[in-house]
Design a protein around this motif. Structure first.
Motif, PDB file in Angstrom:
ATOM      1  N   TRP A 143      44.794 -74.794 -32.467  1.00 11.42           N
ATOM      2  CA  TRP A 143      44.937 -73.852 -33.495  1.00 11.42           C
ATOM      3  C   TRP A 143      45.394 -72.605 -32.665  1.00 11.42           C
ATOM      4  CZ3 TRP A 143      43.843 -74.794 -38.732  1.00 11.42           C
ATOM      5  CH2 TRP A 143      43.195 -75.861 -38.852  1.00 11.42           C
ATOM      6  N   MET A 144      46.683 -72.146 -33.433  1.00 14.60           N
ATOM      7  CA  MET A 144      46.955 -70.623 -33.149  1.00 14.60           C
ATOM      8  C   MET A 144      46.392 -69.756 -33.912  1.00 14.60           C
ATOM      9  SD  MET A 144      49.697 -69.487 -31.390  1.00 14.60           S
ATOM     10  CE  MET A 144      50.674 -67.733 -31.329  1.00 14.60           C
ATOM     11  N   ALA A 145      45.780 -68.490 -33.532  1.00 13.31           N
ATOM     12  CA  ALA A 145      45.501 -67.649 -34.338  1.00 13.31           C
ATOM     13  C   ALA A 145      45.915 -66.080 -33.960  1.00 13.31           C
ATOM     14  CB  ALA A 145      43.928 -67.694 -34.251  1.00 13.31           C
ATOM     15  N   LEU A 146      46.611 -65.498 -34.930  1.00 15.49           N
ATOM     16  CA  LEU A 146      46.981 -64.081 -34.754  1.00 15.49           C
ATOM     17  C   LEU A 146      46.035 -63.096 -35.596  1.00 15.49           C
ATOM     18  CD1 LEU A 146      50.848 -64.479 -35.024  1.00 15.49           C
ATOM     19  CD2 LEU A 146      49.509 -64.706 -33.161  1.00 15.49           C
ATOM     20  N   LEU A 147      45.612 -62.055 -35.011  1.00 12.46           N
ATOM     21  CA  LEU A 147      44.547 -61.136 -35.311  1.00 12.46           C
ATOM     22  C   LEU A 147      45.490 -59.752 -35.602  1.00 12.46           C
ATOM     23  CD1 LEU A 147      42.606 -63.304 -34.549  1.00 12.46           C
ATOM     24  CD2 LEU A 147      41.322 -61.650 -33.605  1.00 12.46           C
ATOM     25  N   GLY A 148      45.245 -59.137 -36.205  1.00 13.76           N
ATOM     26  CA  GLY A 148      46.147 -57.739 -36.427  1.00 13.76           C
ATOM     27  C   GLY A 148      45.623 -56.773 -37.426  1.00 13.76           C
ATOM     28  N   HIS A 149      46.302 -55.640 -37.651  1.00 10.97           N
ATOM     29  CA  HIS A 149      45.727 -54.619 -38.472  1.00 10.97           C
ATOM     30  C   HIS A 149      46.968 -54.176 -38.993  1.00 10.97           C
ATOM     31  CE1 HIS A 149      41.763 -54.283 -36.693  1.00 10.97           C
ATOM     32  NE2 HIS A 149      42.367 -54.277 -35.541  1.00 10.97           N
ATOM     33  N   VAL A 150      47.239 -53.970 -40.490  1.00 14.45           N
ATOM     34  CA  VAL A 150      48.316 -53.234 -41.168  1.00 14.45           C
ATOM     35  C   VAL A 150      47.656 -51.976 -41.548  1.00 14.45           C
ATOM     36  CG1 VAL A 150      49.970 -53.562 -43.084  1.00 14.45           C
ATOM     37  CG2 VAL A 150      49.190 -55.685 -41.637  1.00 14.45           C
ATOM     38  N   VAL A 151      48.242 -50.589 -41.358  1.00 18.40           N
ATOM     39  CA  VAL A 151      48.039 -49.462 -41.798  1.00 18.40           C
ATOM     40  C   VAL A 151      48.017 -49.421 -43.418  1.00 18.40           C
ATOM     41  CG1 VAL A 151      48.001 -46.873 -41.782  1.00 18.40           C
ATOM     42  CG2 VAL A 151      48.000 -48.560 -39.595  1.00 18.40           C
ATOM     43  N   VAL A 152      47.118 -48.934 -44.176  1.00 12.72           N
ATOM     44  CA  VAL A 152      47.515 -49.099 -45.550  1.00 12.72           C
ATOM     45  C   VAL A 152      47.149 -47.705 -45.918  1.00 12.72           C
ATOM     46  CG1 VAL A 152      47.689 -51.358 -45.934  1.00 12.72           C
ATOM     47  CG2 VAL A 152      45.283 -50.183 -46.325  1.00 12.72           C
ATOM     48  N   ARG A 153      47.557 -47.315 -47.400  1.00  9.40           N
ATOM     49  CA  ARG A 153      46.830 -46.213 -48.066  1.00  9.40           C
ATOM     50  C   ARG A 153      46.390 -46.368 -49.469  1.00  9.40           C
ATOM     51  NH1 ARG A 153      50.896 -44.641 -51.627  1.00  9.40           N
ATOM     52  NH2 ARG A 153      52.997 -45.386 -51.336  1.00  9.40           N
ATOM     53  N   ARG A 154      45.317 -45.592 -49.683  1.00  9.47           N
ATOM     54  CA  ARG A 154      44.370 -45.898 -50.858  1.00  9.47           C
ATOM     55  C   ARG A 154      45.118 -44.881 -52.015  1.00  9.47           C
ATOM     56  NH1 ARG A 154      38.188 -45.759 -50.805  1.00  9.47           N
ATOM     57  NH2 ARG A 154      38.399 -47.879 -49.953  1.00  9.47           N
ATOM     58  N   PRO A 155      45.639 -45.284 -53.152  1.00  4.57           N
ATOM     59  CA  PRO A 155      45.940 -44.205 -54.312  1.00  4.57           C
ATOM     60  C   PRO A 155      45.123 -43.206 -54.483  1.00  4.57           C
ATOM     61  CG  PRO A 155      46.235 -46.747 -54.932  1.00  4.57           C
ATOM     62  CD  PRO A 155      45.309 -46.612 -53.675  1.00  4.57           C
ATOM     63  N   GLY A 156      45.690 -41.885 -54.632  1.00  2.38           N
ATOM     64  CA  GLY A 156      44.635 -40.848 -54.780  1.00  2.38           C
ATOM     65  C   GLY A 156      43.849 -40.151 -53.551  1.00  2.38           C
ATOM     66  N   GLU A 157      43.924 -40.871 -52.389  1.00  4.35           N
ATOM     67  CA  GLU A 157      43.358 -40.256 -51.399  1.00  4.35           C
ATOM     68  C   GLU A 157      44.326 -39.500 -50.501  1.00  4.35           C
ATOM     69  OE1 GLU A 157      39.843 -42.465 -48.923  1.00  4.35           O
ATOM     70  OE2 GLU A 157      41.746 -43.141 -47.847  1.00  4.35           O
ATOM     71  N   PRO A 158      43.760 -38.604 -49.931  1.00  7.52           N
ATOM     72  CA  PRO A 158      44.743 -37.796 -48.946  1.00  7.52           C
ATOM     73  C   PRO A 158      44.899 -38.665 -47.951  1.00  7.52           C
ATOM     74  CG  PRO A 158      42.767 -36.443 -49.870  1.00  7.52           C
ATOM     75  CD  PRO A 158      42.470 -37.732 -50.176  1.00  7.52           C
ATOM     76  N   GLU A 159      46.098 -38.761 -47.383  1.00  2.16           N
ATOM     77  CA  GLU A 159      46.647 -39.432 -46.406  1.00  2.16           C
ATOM     78  C   GLU A 159      47.128 -38.566 -45.372  1.00  2.16           C
ATOM     79  OE1 GLU A 159      49.227 -41.712 -43.980  1.00  2.16           O
ATOM     80  OE2 GLU A 159      50.063 -40.858 -45.684  1.00  2.16           O
ATOM     81  N   VAL A 160      47.039 -38.885 -43.778  1.00  2.00           N
ATOM     82  CA  VAL A 160      47.611 -38.056 -43.004  1.00  2.00           C
ATOM     83  C   VAL A 160      49.026 -37.888 -42.909  1.00  2.00           C
ATOM     84  CG1 VAL A 160      47.803 -37.665 -40.362  1.00  2.00           C
ATOM     85  CG2 VAL A 160      45.485 -38.270 -41.523  1.00  2.00           C
ATOM     86  N   TYR A 161      49.782 -38.721 -42.845  1.00  2.00           N
ATOM     87  CA  TYR A 161      51.220 -38.971 -42.821  1.00  2.00           C
ATOM     88  C   TYR A 161      51.768 -38.120 -44.325  1.00  2.00           C
ATOM     89  CZ  TYR A 161      56.099 -39.296 -42.445  1.00  2.00           C
ATOM     90  OH  TYR A 161      57.480 -39.244 -42.208  1.00  2.00           O
ATOM     91  N   ALA A 162      51.218 -38.261 -45.334  1.00  2.00           N
ATOM     92  CA  ALA A 162      51.663 -37.276 -46.480  1.00  2.00           C
ATOM     93  C   ALA A 162      51.406 -36.081 -46.271  1.00  2.00           C
ATOM     94  CB  ALA A 162      50.964 -37.825 -47.701  1.00  2.00           C
ATOM     95  N   GLU A 163      50.468 -35.365 -45.474  1.00  2.00           N
ATOM     96  CA  GLU A 163      50.061 -34.177 -45.204  1.00  2.00           C
ATOM     97  C   GLU A 163      51.112 -33.585 -43.999  1.00  2.00           C
ATOM     98  OE1 GLU A 163      47.996 -32.292 -46.947  1.00  2.00           O
ATOM     99  OE2 GLU A 163      47.516 -33.808 -48.425  1.00  2.00           O
TER     100      GLU A 163
END
Length: 275
Positions: A143-163
């Motif tokens: 088996w081949m297994a790729l693990l990762g993270h995708v940065v996401v935002r939550r509607p209505g929550e302050p988010e660093v890039y927006a600020e």
């Protein structure tokens, strides 16, 4: 580092990019949830008799979870300081061996493995040789297994890039890496299969994809340290990077109550070797 931030990093610069800050990388990068490894075991049948090859183990964050399963782990890491830190972090595990090499140049010595795992590292492997090499070092039915993270935002929550978008543009205008994280639902519906621009063709079967919402919380200085561990920021000239990150930390302190989230969809992608 004075690389042009508008150009993608050379795959072979991985050791240079992250090897500068192994302790920081180990401290601030997100780990992977236990549920992900439970699903990896359920899908692949991993047990104490299994052999695992981990490509690009970094400081051993995912390696520790793999080792805890009791299987034999061979971890390959190109960065000398990253590999040294991984060996120290994993010293209590007798079932782990860390070898310093790129995957492309690694000497497999004829060894074959039940599962190949790449945690947030497969995009650094040359796709013209990587997929075939992965197929070749896996045993039949492996088996081949790729693990990762995708940065996401939550509607209505302050988010660093927006600020801090104005700060990004002030200190490093026009960088194509700047941008708002997508919403989680957008990622789930659009990021299918192996989630990569390249494709293994017929080397592996259909891909099983599982998502796991995770979050890290930082104060301003902690968030700046996290950004210091990312290739997008490490590739900036220090005279650009450090004033930008100091300004971001100050903005988090003054506008966000010195508390900021970094939300992810952690992801597991698994496919079986085609014989």
């Amino acid at each position: 580092m004075t690389d042009d931030p508008t150009k993608p990093p050379d795959r072979h610069d991985l050791g240079r990019v992250f090897n500068e800050v192994p302790e920081l990388y180990d401290r601030v990068r997100p780990g992977y949830p236990d549920e992900l490894f439970a699903d990896l075991v359920a899908v692949t049948g991993l047990d104490e008799g299994s052999s695992v090859l981990e490509v690009g183990c970094g400081t051993g964050q995912a390696t520790r979870s793999l080792a805890a399963l009791g299987c034999s782990v061979t971890a390959v890491e190109p960065g000398a300081d990253m590999a040294a830190l991984a060996r120290r972090r994993l010293a209590s595990f007798r079932n782990v061996d860390v070898e310093r090499s790129t995957f492309e140049e690694w000497d497999d010595r004829g060894r074959r493995f039940d599962v190949l795992v790449a945690a947030q590292s497969w995009h650094w492997v040359d796709p013209s040789t990587g997929w075939q090499r992965a197929h070749d070092v896996l045993s039949p039915g492996g088996w081949m297994a790729l693990l990762g993270h995708v940065v996401v935002r939550r509607p209505g929550e302050p988010e660093v890039y927006a600020e801090t978008a104005d700060l990004h543009e002030r200190f490093c205008p026009g960088n194509p890496g700047w941008g708002h994280p997508p919403l989680a639902d957008e990622v789930r519906t659009a990021d299918a299969g192996w989630g990569l621009d390249d494709d293994p063709g017929g080397l592996f079967g259909s891909t099983i994809v599982r998502w796991y919402p995770t979050v890290q919380w930082f104060d301003g200085d902690g968030f700046a340290d996290h950004l210091r561990s990312l290739s997008l920021f490490r590739r900036l000239d220090r005279d650009v990077r450090e004033p930008l990150l100091d300004a971001i930390a100050e903005r988090i302190r003054t506008r966000m109550g010195d508390r900021a989230s970094r939300r992810y969809l952690s992801v597991l992608r698994v496919g079986r070797r085609a014989d």
